[in-house]
Scaffold this motif. Structure first.
Motif, PDB file in Angstrom:
ATOM      1  N   PRO A   9       0.804  -1.233   0.000  1.00 23.66           N
ATOM      2  CA  PRO A   9       0.000   0.000   0.000  1.00 23.66           C
ATOM      3  C   PRO A   9       0.835   1.281   0.000  1.00 23.66           C
ATOM      4  O   PRO A   9       0.427   2.285  -0.597  1.00 23.66           O
ATOM      5  CB  PRO A   9      -0.846  -0.111   1.271  1.00 23.66           C
ATOM      6  CG  PRO A   9      -0.412  -1.346   1.988  1.00 23.66           C
ATOM      7  CD  PRO A   9       0.386  -2.185   1.037  1.00 23.66           C
ATOM      8  N   ASN A  10       2.000   1.270   0.630  1.00 21.46           N
ATOM      9  CA  ASN A  10       2.797   2.503   0.684  1.00 21.46           C
ATOM     10  C   ASN A  10       3.655   2.723  -0.560  1.00 21.46           C
ATOM     11  O   ASN A  10       4.319   3.739  -0.685  1.00 21.46           O
ATOM     12  CB  ASN A  10       3.730   2.490   1.896  1.00 21.46           C
ATOM     13  CG  ASN A  10       2.970   2.357   3.195  1.00 21.46           C
ATOM     14  OD1 ASN A  10       1.744   2.461   3.201  1.00 21.46           O
ATOM     15  ND2 ASN A  10       3.673   2.086   4.269  1.00 21.46           N
ATOM     16  N   PHE A  11       3.659   1.748  -1.448  1.00 20.67           N
ATOM     17  CA  PHE A  11       4.498   1.864  -2.654  1.00 20.67           C
ATOM     18  C   PHE A  11       3.674   1.562  -3.892  1.00 20.67           C
ATOM     19  O   PHE A  11       4.182   1.092  -4.893  1.00 20.67           O
ATOM     20  CB  PHE A  11       5.698   0.908  -2.569  1.00 20.67           C
ATOM     21  CG  PHE A  11       6.608   1.202  -1.416  1.00 20.67           C
ATOM     22  CD1 PHE A  11       7.684   2.059  -1.579  1.00 20.67           C
ATOM     23  CD2 PHE A  11       6.363   0.665  -0.156  1.00 20.67           C
ATOM     24  CE1 PHE A  11       8.510   2.355  -0.506  1.00 20.67           C
ATOM     25  CE2 PHE A  11       7.191   0.959   0.916  1.00 20.67           C
ATOM     26  CZ  PHE A  11       8.268   1.808   0.749  1.00 20.67           C
ATOM     27  N   ASN A  12       2.378   1.830  -3.777  1.00 23.31           N
ATOM     28  CA  ASN A  12       1.473   1.466  -4.852  1.00 23.31           C
ATOM     29  C   ASN A  12       1.387   2.580  -5.885  1.00 23.31           C
ATOM     30  O   ASN A  12       1.071   3.718  -5.559  1.00 23.31           O
ATOM     31  CB  ASN A  12       0.092   1.181  -4.244  1.00 23.31           C
ATOM     32  CG  ASN A  12      -0.899   0.696  -5.286  1.00 23.31           C
ATOM     33  OD1 ASN A  12      -0.514   0.345  -6.402  1.00 23.31           O
ATOM     34  ND2 ASN A  12      -2.171   0.690  -4.932  1.00 23.31           N
ATOM     35  N   GLU A  13       1.698   2.217  -7.111  1.00 22.46           N
ATOM     36  CA  GLU A  13       1.611   3.191  -8.207  1.00 22.46           C
ATOM     37  C   GLU A  13       0.632   2.588  -9.212  1.00 22.46           C
ATOM     38  O   GLU A  13       1.029   1.806 -10.082  1.00 22.46           O
ATOM     39  CB  GLU A  13       3.013   3.333  -8.824  1.00 22.46           C
ATOM     40  CG  GLU A  13       3.158   4.364  -9.876  1.00 22.46           C
ATOM     41  CD  GLU A  13       4.434   4.110 -10.705  1.00 22.46           C
ATOM     42  OE1 GLU A  13       4.389   4.354 -11.917  1.00 22.46           O
ATOM     43  OE2 GLU A  13       5.445   3.659 -10.138  1.00 22.46           O
ATOM     44  N   PRO A  14      -0.676   2.887  -9.031  1.00 24.12           N
ATOM     45  CA  PRO A  14      -1.667   2.197  -9.875  1.00 24.12           C
ATOM     46  C   PRO A  14      -1.495   2.536 -11.357  1.00 24.12           C
ATOM     47  O   PRO A  14      -0.937   3.586 -11.697  1.00 24.12           O
ATOM     48  CB  PRO A  14      -3.014   2.704  -9.360  1.00 24.12           C
ATOM     49  CG  PRO A  14      -2.738   3.500  -8.137  1.00 24.12           C
ATOM     50  CD  PRO A  14      -1.298   3.883  -8.153  1.00 24.12           C
ATOM     51  N   PRO A  15      -1.983   1.660 -12.224  1.00 24.31           N
ATOM     52  CA  PRO A  15      -1.819   1.878 -13.671  1.00 24.31           C
ATOM     53  C   PRO A  15      -2.787   2.932 -14.189  1.00 24.31           C
ATOM     54  O   PRO A  15      -3.774   3.233 -13.528  1.00 24.31           O
ATOM     55  CB  PRO A  15      -2.185   0.513 -14.254  1.00 24.31           C
ATOM     56  CG  PRO A  15      -3.148  -0.074 -13.269  1.00 24.31           C
ATOM     57  CD  PRO A  15      -2.720   0.428 -11.923  1.00 24.31           C
ATOM     58  N   PRO A  16      -2.526   3.463 -15.389  1.00 22.53           N
ATOM     59  CA  PRO A  16      -3.527   4.304 -16.037  1.00 22.53           C
ATOM     60  C   PRO A  16      -4.809   3.493 -16.190  1.00 22.53           C
ATOM     61  O   PRO A  16      -4.753   2.272 -16.385  1.00 22.53           O
ATOM     62  CB  PRO A  16      -2.923   4.604 -17.416  1.00 22.53           C
ATOM     63  CG  PRO A  16      -1.473   4.263 -17.303  1.00 22.53           C
ATOM     64  CD  PRO A  16      -1.336   3.260 -16.224  1.00 22.53           C
ATOM     65  N   ALA A  17      -5.954   4.171 -16.083  1.00 19.55           N
ATOM     66  CA  ALA A  17      -7.244   3.475 -16.103  1.00 19.55           C
ATOM     67  C   ALA A  17      -7.546   2.840 -17.457  1.00 19.55           C
ATOM     68  O   ALA A  17      -8.290   1.867 -17.545  1.00 19.55           O
ATOM     69  CB  ALA A  17      -8.356   4.445 -15.723  1.00 19.55           C
TER      70      ALA A  17
END
Ligand SMILES: O=C1O[C@H]([C@@H](O)CO)C(O)=C1O
Length: 543
Positions: A329-337
């Motif tokens: 959770p502290n290193f989460n870089e979600p993808p483009p939608a």
């Protein structure tokens, strides 16, 4: 900080599993030396090829080579091979902490022993999201007694004489295995050779250890277990994982994981480290090592039998681990939608002019003699086919559960041109091989990028429904992902690293048999290419 390494590549007689045979070594060692560095450091490796009769090239697996695509070490894609007696200097930045590996990317040399690990520490002042007292590295491998020339020749035989590499003779932990010498010709095997003494990890009761585990296998998917100890998964392919506990770890060729081990069991005995084949019917004994509690004689084998791992064909068991692997959770870089382009790749085994090959959408990949990076950048595009490869297959009508009805495929060296900065989805679709009721596992590796693992499932990917269930919230980023038998796997990446990059099955023989594709992106943004990568095909001076 700059780390200089001087490597000489030679053949040497080695006994990694007690049987003496030729192996490719770095400064006399296989596996080669571990490269240690901290995030942001520069690695310089001066590679002298002293193989006498063989070219070479070394790939830094998991290092994205941002801005240095010519240092990726992929022969035929990013550089000409390093000729015997020549020296090539690799120079690149390790821009992200984590566990990585390196290996030859020329012919089938990785299998001959040219491989090792890269450990990149976090920069000074930065804290990892877990703690431990000390760390160990474990490089897992599989090992054959015949030569890679023998293997490659077998793969190139026409249909009725085709000889697959087959199951390995041994499984190695840090280059150490244990072949049963009574099965070997006399004089060739020495069970007490120091090179095949099992790996021993010494642990102090109550202490905590970070184990950096990498698999550089040529064929085998593995399951790694430490008898009696659970493992907490904390890193995958250089990305922090939302921690989860496993009894044992499935690891595919080209993957790395870090796990936390607590030395919390009865300290009056030792325990087995065990590496077992999964996802192919095993024909190889368990690879073993020892977890040695401090103070117990390290030669004292456990009173038990080594763990035999999960059922080799329990695909669901392995899928569950993939689904549990999510971004911390502290290193989460979600993808483009959303993505700009979706490429669907049907994985099949085929025949071309009597040869057994692997194909994507019925195209089996060939490499031109002039590396793509040089061809694209220096206006030599004519060296490869310009008609782009197919974006999908006949989803509606193709039955993935039976051998290909039309088993003939075509060969091509065409590549996919990606718009610079665009977001690309790749859907890997597995299918039946040429053998009825058979589908194999393929670990897919992308060069130059990390991708988000959006999802995976059984059967045929449905472009209308399956994307609705993608994990866009906390998918793990990786550079290597498994495609399970009769399943599909969806990944997303940003084409933001100028260069030409391979995407291929990490099984050495499958890549050799055409199982890969190549992307070009933003090559016009690159400056002049270094001349050290040139000298073959149309890139020869004077051409
Ligand atoms: O490429 C391969 O060939 C064999 C088999 O499919 C045909 O002999 C096998 O198991 C592979 O992985």
């Amino acid at each position: 900080k700059v780390h200089y390494h001087k490597w000489e590549i030679t053949y040497q007689y080695k006994s990694p599993d007690c049987l003496n045979k030729l192996a490719i070594t770095i400064n006399g060692q296989t596996p080669g030396p571990t490269i240690y560095a901290s995030q942001g450091d520069t690695i310089v490796v001066e590679v002298k090829n002293s193989l006498l009769t063989e070219n070479t090239a070394i790939h830094w697996h998991g290092i994205r080579q941002i801005g240095t695509p010519w240092m990726d070490g992929t022969e035929g894609v990013t550089q000409c091979p390093i000729l015997p007696s020549d020296t090539f200097i690799y120079r690149f930045v390790v821009d992200r902490a984590g566990t990585y590996m390196y290996h030859s990317h020329y012919g089938m040399q990785r299998s001959a022993g040219l491989n090792g690990m890269i450990v990149v520490k976090v920069p000074e002042g930065f804290k990892e999201p877990f703690s431990y007292d000390r760390e160990y590295s474990i490089l897992l491998n599989d090992w054959w007694h015949n030569s890679t020339y023998d293997q490659a020749t077998g793969l190139l035989m026409p249909e009725n004489q085709f000889k697959f590499v087959g199951e390995p003779q041994s499984l190695l932990l840090n280059g150490r295995g244990r072949f049963n010498c009574s099965l070997a010709a006399s004089g060739s095997c020495n069970a007490s050779h120091p090179e095949c003494a099992p790996l021993k990890l010494i642990v102090v009761p109550g202490k905590t250890y970070l184990l950096r585990i990498a698999s550089v296998t040529s064929l085998s998917a593995l399951n790694f277990e430490i008898e009696g100890h659970s493992l907490t998964v904390v890193e995958a392919d250089g990305h922090y994982v939302d921690p989860f506990i496993v009894k044992n770890l499935n690891i595919y060729s080209g993957e790395t994981y870090s796990v936390i081990l607590r030395a919390d069991q009865n300290p009056t005995r030792n325990y087995w480290l065990a590496s077992n084949v999964v996802s192919r019917k095993p024909g190889t004994p368990t690879g073993i090592g020892l977890l040695n509690y401090y103070g117990i004689p390290h030669g004292r084998f456990p009173p038990t039998a080594p763990p035999s791992g999960p059922l080799w064909n329990d695909t669901y068991y392995r899928m569950k681990q993939s689904w549990a692997t999510r971004a911390h959770p502290n290193f989460n870089e979600p993808p483009p939608a959303k993505s700009n382009r979706v490429i669907i790749l049907l994985n099949t085994q085929n025949r071309i002019d009597g040869l057994t090959r692997w194909s994507l959408n019925n195209v089996s990949h060939d490499f031109p003699h002039t590396p793509y990076l040089i061809a694209v950048k220096n206006k030599l595009r004519h060296v490869f086919e310009q008609k782009p490869p197919p974006e999908t297959y006949d989803i509606k009508n193709y039955d993935i559960n039976v051998p290909p009805p039309n088993r003939n495929a075509t060969r091509s060296n065409a590549i996919y041109k990606l718009q610079f900065g665009s977001v690309v989805d790749l859907i890997l679709q597995n299918a039946n091989t040429l053998t009825a009721n058979n589908s194999e596992t393929h670990p897919w590796h992308l060069h130059g990028h990390d991708f988000w693992v959006l999802g995976s499932g059984w059967g045929k990917f449905n472009p209308e429904i399956d994307p609705k269930n993608y994990n866009l919230k906390d998918p793990i980023m990786k550079n290597n992902v498994a495609l399970q038998p009769y399943g599909w796997t969806a990944i997303r990446f940003k084409a933001d690293n100028p260069g030409v990059w391979a995407f291929h099955c990490h099984i050495e023989s499958h890549f050799f048999m055409g199982m890969g594709i190549v992307f070009e992106e933003g090559v016009n943004r690159l400056g002049k290419l270094p001349t050290s990568i040139m000298g073959c095909g149309q890139s020869k001076v004077g051409n």
